[in-house]
Design an enzyme around this catalytic site. Structure first.
Site, PDB file in Angstrom:
ATOM      1  N   GLU A  87       0.810  -1.222   0.000  1.00 29.74           N
ATOM      2  CA  GLU A  87       0.000   0.000   0.000  1.00 29.74           C
ATOM      3  C   GLU A  87       0.843   1.271   0.000  1.00 29.74           C
ATOM      4  O   GLU A  87       0.482   2.264  -0.635  1.00 29.74           O
ATOM      5  CB  GLU A  87      -0.957  -0.001   1.196  1.00 29.74           C
ATOM      6  N   PHE A 142      -5.280  -1.081   5.584  1.00 22.50           N
ATOM      7  CA  PHE A 142      -3.895  -1.022   5.110  1.00 22.50           C
ATOM      8  C   PHE A 142      -3.645   0.266   4.329  1.00 22.50           C
ATOM      9  O   PHE A 142      -2.534   0.768   4.288  1.00 22.50           O
ATOM     10  CB  PHE A 142      -3.584  -2.264   4.280  1.00 22.50           C
ATOM     11  N   HIS A 167     -13.578  -2.907   2.115  1.00 23.96           N
ATOM     12  CA  HIS A 167     -13.607  -3.711   3.343  1.00 23.96           C
ATOM     13  C   HIS A 167     -13.639  -2.863   4.616  1.00 23.96           C
ATOM     14  O   HIS A 167     -13.238  -3.349   5.670  1.00 23.96           O
ATOM     15  CB  HIS A 167     -12.368  -4.621   3.426  1.00 23.96           C
ATOM     16  N   ARG A 212     -18.116  -3.647   1.920  1.00 28.64           N
ATOM     17  CA  ARG A 212     -17.942  -4.924   1.268  1.00 28.64           C
ATOM     18  C   ARG A 212     -19.255  -5.525   0.786  1.00 28.64           C
ATOM     19  O   ARG A 212     -19.328  -6.053  -0.319  1.00 28.64           O
ATOM     20  CB  ARG A 212     -17.276  -5.882   2.248  1.00 28.64           C
TER      21      ARG A 212
END
Lengths: 311, 270
Positions: A52, A77, A103, A161
């Site tokens: 990332e 992340f 997510h 999600r």
């Protein structure tokens, strides 16, 4: 029911034809590169896999070369691990990099606490000049992701999600940076909601209506810049407010609305959000019940705010 | 590189060293030893390598230079002023409020700075993005990124080095100021740093970072079909013998120390 990941890919596909300067980076999410978009525009996307920090820096470099860059990664992340890269290499020089965050929140469900980012808005909102979106459904997500391409600075869009019901009619594109939408008019309490909690707020308004409390529901899809005038005008009509968000209470929608009220028009504001610490594995529905992200909780918060209002 | 140019660049390097010590002396803070180890490489890049137009800093066809060795910002500023990106007067505002010359180079304030630095180890990733986006331009723009040893301790650098897309970019060159002040192994032979880059298929060359002819030859020896690294072996505090012996004593300069360092530079710097 449609997923916001599809909204992302569809937004990219609709933009790609008219904007040759667009480029798409992916940190192993498979939101752009591994699917239809990647097959149609292989030269316009790159997957740097689970790196990332590298993705954010690469996006910054491409933006410095004049590209408009979309960069997708898992929320924890992206905002957590690469926070400083976002801060120093994108937000500080105000580059046209548009982050899509997958997510996030309890919709990460079974993936558990490390993936259930519930503080992303708190962290990203602090960046001066970064537009922050938390769309409630496919239609608004797609429209806002398309709008981002016209921004001169960066943006962050939280995409969860799970699949979600449509709130807006397909093709509705009247969403704007700094905007919100009144989904239901009422004059006794304002319900400010964002993301998955918009649907819950609409359900709560039905229940409140049966108790003769007329609720106004505002979809606060843009959290920065915040639609302050729209919300303030509603607070002045209703005199009390409840907020609902899939986020920790510090730094989220509740604090935005409470701060606005405290500065401009003091009225009681009661929150619905995640109060009891980090999440855990489980189905999104079970987690929402356990952490209190339900229409019933919004009704309770609304009734409390309503009883506290000045008469 | 012909003898006339070499002589000219050596003169510039001396001027840059003088400006670096004076700037840091006026500002009363800054990293002298780090700036001096970088001075010759920067003078060489701006004098003999980079395709740039000081009168048109944002010229689209320019080579991009991503300066990541933040602590050596005074040396970059002195070189940019010397090349005419801005007037030398600006040098004396270094680190002052409202100055175009921030502690660490800022692309939004300083003409000629392509990417901001200050947060260590972000330059290689930014350079990767620049090189990927500029690869297909006509004429293809090259991207050079300058890092020190501290930057190489940051994990984000190695996310770039191991990235399979990055290693294919022949227009991307990383230049390492290897002055041995931070990373262990700098004095070992062979330098373990070379092996780390080679293991991920980067082309590696090495040269004395204070010998511009050697730097030129080393750069020319690198293939252009993949990402490249030029390790410049340097000396912290180069040009000032007392700093070369003790390069870590260099952050705060009072007037007397500044004068002493300038005298030493004039006496033994060449």
């Amino acid at each position: 029911m449609k997923s916001l990941k599809d909204a992302y890919m569809d937004a990219l596909l609709s933009l790609a034809g008219t904007r040759p300067d667009l480029f798409f980076l992916d940190a192993g999410v498979g939101a752009a590169c591994g699917n239809r978009f990647g097959r149609e525009y292989p030269e316009r996307c790159m997957n740097v896999s689970a790196a990332e920090q590298n993705m954010v820096l690469t996006a910054a470099g491409m933006a410095l070369a004049g590209r408009c860059v979309y960069a997708g990664a898992y929320s924890s992340f992206l905002v957590g691990r690469a926070y400083e890269q976002i801060r120093s290499s994108v937000a500080l020089p105000k580059l046209s990099v548009h982050f899509a965050s997958f997510h996030a929140g309890l919709t990460a469900g079974e993936e558990g606490a490390t993936r259930q980012m519930l503080e992303d808005i708190s962290l990203t909102r602090n960046f001066p000049g970064m537009a922050i979106f938390m769309p409630s459904d496919y239609t608004s997500a797609r429209a806002l992701l398309c709008k981002a391409a016209d921004l001169e600075g960066p943006s962050y869009t939280r995409l969860g999600r799970s699949e979600r019901p449509l709130i807006y009619a397909p093709g509705d594109s009247s969403f704007r940076v700094g905007g919100g939408r009144i989904l239901r008019e009422g004059d006794q309490i304002t319900l400010c909601a964002c993301g998955i909690m918009v649907k819950e707020a609409l359900k709560a308004a039905e229940v409140l209506d049966q108790q003769d409390i007329s609720a106004e529901v505002i979809d606060c899809y843009c959290l920065s810049p915040f639609p302050a005038r729209l919300v303030l005008a509603s607070l002045q009509r209703t005199g009390c407010c409840a907020t609902a968000e899939e986020h920790f209470l510090p730094g989220g929608l509740f604090e935005i609305v409470a701060g606005l009220a405290a500065r401009e028009y003091p009225v009681p504001v009661q929150p619905v959000g995640v109060k009891s610490g980090f999440g855990q594995s489980g189905s999104t529905e079970d987690l929402r019940e356990y952490y209190g992200l339900t229409a019933a909780q919004i009704v309770s918060a609304a009734v409390l705010a309503w009883t506290m209002r000045r008469r | 590189m012909d003898a006339v140019l070499l002589e000219e660049l050596a003169n510039r390097a001396m001027n840059v060293r003088r400006d670096v010590v004076s700037m840091i002396g006026v500002a009363r803070s800054g990293y002298v030893a780090s700036s001096l180890s970088a001075a010759d490489v920067l003078v060489w890049l701006y004098g003999a390598v980079l395709s740039i137009r000081p009168e048109e800093p944002l010229w689209e066809g320019r080579d991009r230079f991503v300066f990541d060795k933040a602590s050596a910002s005074p040396a970059l500023y002195a070189v940019l002023a010397e090349r005419g990106f801005f007037g030398r007067d600006a040098l004396w505002g270094y680190r002052r409020m409202g100055s175009t010359l921030q502690a660490f180079a800022d692309s939004r304030r300083t003409p000629g700075v392509d990417a901001s630095c200050g947060s260590l180890g972000m330059g290689p990733g930014v350079s990767f993005g620049l090189a990927a986006a500029l690869r297909d331009m006509e004429p293809a723009a090259r991207v050079f990124c300058f890092v020190g040893e501290n930057e190489l301790s940051e994990g984000a650098v190695w996310e770039v080095v191991t990235d399979e897309n990055a290693r294919r970019l022949g227009n991307l060159t990383l230049i390492v100021d290897r002055n041995g002040l931070r990373v262990s192994g700098a004095g070992e032979s062979p330098d373990p740093l070379e092996g780390r880059f080679k293991a991920f298929s980067w082309a590696v060359a090495r040269a004395d970072g204070h010998d511009m002819r050697a730097l030129d030859a080393a750069l020319a020896s690198l293939p252009s079909d993949r990402a490249r690294v030029l390790i410049a072996a340097t000396t912290g505090g180069k040009g000032i013998p007392s700093l070369e012996r003790n390069p870590s004593a260099n952050f705060l300069l009072d007037r007397q120390t500044t004068d002493d360092l300038l005298k030493e530079l004039e006496g033994g710097g060449r």
